[in-house]
Scaffold this active site. Structure first.
Site: not given
Ligand code: RIB
Length: 303
Positions: A14, A40, A42, A221, A223, A247, A250-251, A253, A288
């Site tokens: 990223d 990413g 995953g 979801t 938010g 930020d 990735a929340a 994920d 991040g």
């Molecule tokens: O969901 C966030 C992610 O989306 C980031 O880490 C970026 O790599 C994209 O895949």
């Protein structure tokens, strides 16, 4: 019952730019602050599951660049089993360009690179690992054909699949039917149903419609507003913890990763969603993707 989690999906580098506000097309905004981190969807899910206490094996494909070793070492530090992290010669590791404004909102563009080199033959090669899993967690940053293959394979093996439809992608009805849980945000739900999901009422209606298509349940979801869940015998809203977002990358994920950990531990679905929601509340207070994933102790403190 097995306590193992398998996450299959993307791994990216990223490249993050924090800016005062997101630019409009053609505009240049200066004064940004740059960061480079591991991301990413995953990999973020895998880290979210591992730090929240899960026994995680991550399956992914990296490029033959200098990032691959560092990424693998970072997974190992989180206790993630990396025996099925493949590398592909002659191609770059996936890369994401991320812009974040002062309110923590983001814009992301992704070059999938090696993520699209994860192929059905890799999935065949990990069949034994997949078979031992209690839950399989997926997102949509790998090649669509591979994603379909995985959903079919997990169904044949009797492994419960949780799919976060991010980024949004069309899925055949027969594949939706093979999902134990589908997790979507409002825009992903709108994409799937081809109708707007802009209000809470629309989100609830979307969850009920989608729940008829999947094996067990749907989580929409919302938010900072929380999430709405529908299963065959229940429907409920879970409010999000109110925090100051730095930020939101990735929340979602991390929500999915922590949710899977909680389900593997046997928590009822509503309790597992509260746990996952607390994990993503911690995550949005930090910059991040993987850097923001909380430990078990941090999630419990937020709860
Ligand atoms: O969901 C966030 C992610 O989306 C980031 O880490 C970026 O790599 C994209 O895949």
């Amino acid at each position: 019952m097995s306590k193992k989690i398998v996450v299959i999906g993307s791994s990216n580098i990223d490249l993050i730019m924090q800016v005062e506000r997101l630019p409009i097309p053609g505009e240049t905004i200066t004064g940004g602050i740059f960061h480079q981190t591991f991301g990413g969807k995953g990999a973020n899910q895998a880290v979210g599951a591992a730090r929240s206490g899960g026994d995680v094996t991550f399956v992914s494909c990296l490029g033959d660049d200098s990032f691959a070793n560092d990424i693998i070492e970072s997974f190992k530090e989180d206790g993630i089993n990396t025996k099925h992290v493949f590398t592909k010669e002659g191609i770059a590791t996936g890369t994401a360009l991320i812009m974040i404004d002062q309110a923590g909102e983001n814009c992301i563009t992704v070059a999938p690179g090696a993520n699209y080199e994860l192929l059905p033959e890799h999935i065949d090669a990990i069949e034994n690992t997949l078979q031992e899993a209690s839950y399989l967690l997926l997102q949509c940053e790998i090649h669509p054909a591979t994603l379909s293959y995985i959903i079919d394979k997990a169904w044949q093996l009797g492994v419960k699949t949780i799919l976060n439809l991010a980024p949004a992608r069309d899925l055949l009805e027969e594949q939706l039917a093979k999902l134990h849980l589908l997790i979507v945000n409002e825009s992903e739900a709108a994409f799937l149903l081809k109708s707007p999901v802009d209000t809470i009422e629309q989100a609830k209606a979307a969850a009920h419609t989608l729940a008829e298509k999947v094996a067990h349940g749907v989580i929409v979801t919302l938010g900072a507003k929380g999430s709405y869940t529908v299963t065959a015998d229940d429907a409920f809203m879970i409010a999000a913890k109110q925090v100051k977002a730095i930020d939101t990358t990735a929340a979602g994920d991390i929500f999915c990763g922590a949710l899977t950990t909680a389900l593997v531990e046997g928590m009822p679905l509503a309790e597992a969603i509260r746990f996952a929601s607390a994990a993503s509340a911690v995550a949005v207070t930090r910059l991040g993707a993987q850097d923001s994933a909380p430990t078990r102790a941090e999630i419990e403190a937020m709860l």
